[in-house]
Design a protein around this motif. Structure first.
Motif, PDB file in Angstrom:
ATOM      1  N   LYS A 169       0.837  -1.217   0.000  1.00 15.79           N
ATOM      2  CA  LYS A 169       0.000   0.000   0.000  1.00 15.79           C
ATOM      3  C   LYS A 169       0.867   1.260   0.000  1.00 15.79           C
ATOM      4  O   LYS A 169       0.419   2.326  -0.413  1.00 15.79           O
ATOM      5  CB  LYS A 169      -0.953   0.017   1.201  1.00 15.79           C
ATOM      6  CG  LYS A 169      -2.136  -0.888   1.030  1.00 15.79           C
ATOM      7  CD  LYS A 169      -3.086  -0.742   2.193  1.00 15.79           C
ATOM      8  CE  LYS A 169      -4.220  -1.711   2.026  1.00 15.79           C
ATOM      9  NZ  LYS A 169      -5.505  -1.073   2.030  1.00 15.79           N
ATOM     10  N   PHE A 170       2.097   1.121   0.452  1.00 11.86           N
ATOM     11  CA  PHE A 170       3.021   2.254   0.450  1.00 11.86           C
ATOM     12  C   PHE A 170       3.177   2.826  -0.954  1.00 11.86           C
ATOM     13  O   PHE A 170       3.385   4.026  -1.123  1.00 11.86           O
ATOM     14  CB  PHE A 170       4.385   1.815   1.007  1.00 11.86           C
ATOM     15  CG  PHE A 170       5.391   2.921   1.074  1.00 11.86           C
ATOM     16  CD1 PHE A 170       5.371   3.833   2.113  1.00 11.86           C
ATOM     17  CD2 PHE A 170       6.376   3.050   0.098  1.00 11.86           C
ATOM     18  CE1 PHE A 170       6.299   4.854   2.191  1.00 11.86           C
ATOM     19  CE2 PHE A 170       7.311   4.069   0.159  1.00 11.86           C
ATOM     20  CZ  PHE A 170       7.273   4.970   1.208  1.00 11.86           C
ATOM     21  N   LEU A 171       3.050   1.965  -1.959  1.00  7.57           N
ATOM     22  CA  LEU A 171       3.191   2.418  -3.347  1.00  7.57           C
ATOM     23  C   LEU A 171       2.104   3.420  -3.736  1.00  7.57           C
ATOM     24  O   LEU A 171       2.306   4.221  -4.650  1.00  7.57           O
ATOM     25  CB  LEU A 171       3.175   1.225  -4.308  1.00  7.57           C
ATOM     26  CG  LEU A 171       4.349   0.255  -4.171  1.00  7.57           C
ATOM     27  CD1 LEU A 171       4.118  -0.982  -5.018  1.00  7.57           C
ATOM     28  CD2 LEU A 171       5.658   0.940  -4.528  1.00  7.57           C
ATOM     29  N   GLN A 172       0.962   3.391  -3.050  1.00  9.81           N
ATOM     30  CA  GLN A 172      -0.111   4.348  -3.326  1.00  9.81           C
ATOM     31  C   GLN A 172      -0.114   5.537  -2.365  1.00  9.81           C
ATOM     32  O   GLN A 172      -0.894   6.470  -2.539  1.00  9.81           O
ATOM     33  CB  GLN A 172      -1.488   3.663  -3.255  1.00  9.81           C
ATOM     34  CG  GLN A 172      -1.810   2.795  -4.457  1.00  9.81           C
ATOM     35  CD  GLN A 172      -1.242   1.399  -4.340  1.00  9.81           C
ATOM     36  OE1 GLN A 172      -1.346   0.781  -3.293  1.00  9.81           O
ATOM     37  NE2 GLN A 172      -0.623   0.910  -5.394  1.00  9.81           N
ATOM     38  N   GLU A 197      14.726  11.298  -1.151  1.00  3.90           N
ATOM     39  CA  GLU A 197      14.322  10.883  -2.495  1.00  3.90           C
ATOM     40  C   GLU A 197      15.050   9.603  -2.923  1.00  3.90           C
ATOM     41  O   GLU A 197      14.441   8.683  -3.477  1.00  3.90           O
ATOM     42  CB  GLU A 197      14.595  12.006  -3.489  1.00  3.90           C
ATOM     43  CG  GLU A 197      14.074  11.721  -4.874  1.00  3.90           C
ATOM     44  CD  GLU A 197      14.125  12.936  -5.766  1.00  3.90           C
ATOM     45  OE1 GLU A 197      13.169  13.114  -6.540  1.00  3.90           O
ATOM     46  OE2 GLU A 197      15.111  13.710  -5.693  1.00  3.90           O
ATOM     47  N   LYS A 198      16.335   9.524  -2.623  1.00  2.00           N
ATOM     48  CA  LYS A 198      17.127   8.345  -2.989  1.00  2.00           C
ATOM     49  C   LYS A 198      16.579   7.096  -2.299  1.00  2.00           C
ATOM     50  O   LYS A 198      16.380   6.056  -2.941  1.00  2.00           O
ATOM     51  CB  LYS A 198      18.592   8.570  -2.602  1.00  2.00           C
ATOM     52  CG  LYS A 198      19.482   7.381  -2.871  1.00  2.00           C
ATOM     53  CD  LYS A 198      20.889   7.627  -2.387  1.00  2.00           C
ATOM     54  CE  LYS A 198      21.722   6.357  -2.517  1.00  2.00           C
ATOM     55  NZ  LYS A 198      22.940   6.422  -1.753  1.00  2.00           N
ATOM     56  N   GLU A 199      16.347   7.173  -1.007  1.00  2.00           N
ATOM     57  CA  GLU A 199      15.845   6.017  -0.262  1.00  2.00           C
ATOM     58  C   GLU A 199      14.413   5.690  -0.659  1.00  2.00           C
ATOM     59  O   GLU A 199      14.040   4.513  -0.731  1.00  2.00           O
ATOM     60  CB  GLU A 199      15.950   6.245   1.249  1.00  2.00           C
ATOM     61  CG  GLU A 199      17.370   6.270   1.757  1.00  2.00           C
ATOM     62  CD  GLU A 199      18.149   4.995   1.453  1.00  2.00           C
ATOM     63  OE1 GLU A 199      17.567   3.888   1.456  1.00  2.00           O
ATOM     64  OE2 GLU A 199      19.364   5.086   1.202  1.00  2.00           O
ATOM     65  N   TYR A 200      13.609   6.710  -0.939  1.00  2.00           N
ATOM     66  CA  TYR A 200      12.236   6.482  -1.384  1.00  2.00           C
ATOM     67  C   TYR A 200      12.234   5.668  -2.680  1.00  2.00           C
ATOM     68  O   TYR A 200      11.495   4.692  -2.814  1.00  2.00           O
ATOM     69  CB  TYR A 200      11.501   7.808  -1.573  1.00  2.00           C
ATOM     70  CG  TYR A 200      10.116   7.640  -2.132  1.00  2.00           C
ATOM     71  CD1 TYR A 200       9.046   7.299  -1.297  1.00  2.00           C
ATOM     72  CD2 TYR A 200       9.865   7.798  -3.489  1.00  2.00           C
ATOM     73  CE1 TYR A 200       7.773   7.123  -1.806  1.00  2.00           C
ATOM     74  CE2 TYR A 200       8.595   7.619  -4.004  1.00  2.00           C
ATOM     75  CZ  TYR A 200       7.552   7.286  -3.163  1.00  2.00           C
ATOM     76  OH  TYR A 200       6.289   7.109  -3.675  1.00  2.00           O
ATOM     77  N   GLN A 201      13.074   6.059  -3.617  1.00  2.00           N
ATOM     78  CA  GLN A 201      13.146   5.345  -4.894  1.00  2.00           C
ATOM     79  C   GLN A 201      13.596   3.896  -4.682  1.00  2.00           C
ATOM     80  O   GLN A 201      13.104   2.980  -5.341  1.00  2.00           O
ATOM     81  CB  GLN A 201      14.087   6.068  -5.874  1.00  2.00           C
ATOM     82  CG  GLN A 201      13.588   7.418  -6.316  1.00  2.00           C
ATOM     83  CD  GLN A 201      12.193   7.384  -6.945  1.00  2.00           C
ATOM     84  OE1 GLN A 201      11.812   6.416  -7.583  1.00  2.00           O
ATOM     85  NE2 GLN A 201      11.441   8.440  -6.754  1.00  2.00           N
ATOM     86  N   ARG A 202      14.513   3.695  -3.769  1.00  2.00           N
ATOM     87  CA  ARG A 202      14.987   2.341  -3.478  1.00  2.00           C
ATOM     88  C   ARG A 202      13.853   1.477  -2.913  1.00  2.00           C
ATOM     89  O   ARG A 202      13.691   0.320  -3.296  1.00  2.00           O
ATOM     90  CB  ARG A 202      16.160   2.404  -2.493  1.00  2.00           C
ATOM     91  CG  ARG A 202      16.906   1.104  -2.355  1.00  2.00           C
ATOM     92  CD  ARG A 202      18.256   1.282  -1.738  1.00  2.00           C
ATOM     93  NE  ARG A 202      18.193   1.657  -0.346  1.00  2.00           N
ATOM     94  CZ  ARG A 202      18.909   1.079   0.611  1.00  2.00           C
ATOM     95  NH1 ARG A 202      19.761   0.121   0.314  1.00  2.00           N
ATOM     96  NH2 ARG A 202      18.812   1.475   1.850  1.00  2.00           N
TER      97      ARG A 202
END
Length: 115
Positions: A33-36, A101-106
Motif C-alpha cells: 500500500k506504500f506504493l499508493q 528521495e534516494k531512499e524512497y526510490q529504493r
C-alpha cells in the motif's frame, strides 16, 4: 523477491515489523500500500512550491509510515527533514531532501519487485 529480501534490500527492520504486526501477509499488504501513499509526491511538490507547512505535514506523514513499516533507511532521512521543517522554515530542506528521495526510490523499486 520475498518480503524478507525486500526488507534486506531497503535497509528495513523486518524482524522489528514482524514483532509489531500480526503476520507476514499483513506486513506485505501494508508494505505494498506504500506504493499508493501520496506523502512523498506531496512532499516533493510542496518543496518545489516552497510551501513549508505542507512540506512539513508530508514529511511527518512519510516519517510515520516508514516508522510503522520498519523502513528504517527511509525513516532516518525523512525524520531529519521533518525536524528541519518543523519550525516552518525551509532552511536545510534542499540538502536534506535528496537522501529522502534516494531512499524512497529504493523502497519503491524493491516493493515493485515484490508485487
Amino acid at each position: 523477491m520475498t518480503l524478507e529480501q525486500v526488507y534486506a534490500a531497503i535497509g528495513g527492520d523486518y524482524k522489528g515489523v514482524m514483532e509489531r504486526l500480526p503476520s507476514a501477509d499483513f506486513v506485505r499488504r501494508f508494505a505494498l500500500k506504500f506504493l499508493q501513499d501520496d506523502s512523498f509526491p506531496n512532499l516533493k511538490k510542496a518543496l518545489e512550491e516552497r510551501d513549508a507547512p505542507t512540506a512539513f505535514r508530508a514529511a511527518h506523514t512519510l516519517k510515520g509510515v516508514c516508522q510503522n513499516l520498519g523502513f528504517d533507511a527511509l525513516y532516518v532521512p525523512s525524520s531529519a527533514l521533518t525536524e528541519a521543517l518543523r519550525g516552518g522554515s525551509l532552511d536545510g530542506a534542499d540538502e536534506l531532501f535528496p537522501p529522502v528521495e534516494k531512499e524512497y526510490q529504493r523502497v519503491v523499486e524493491a516493493l515493485k519487485a515484490l508485487e
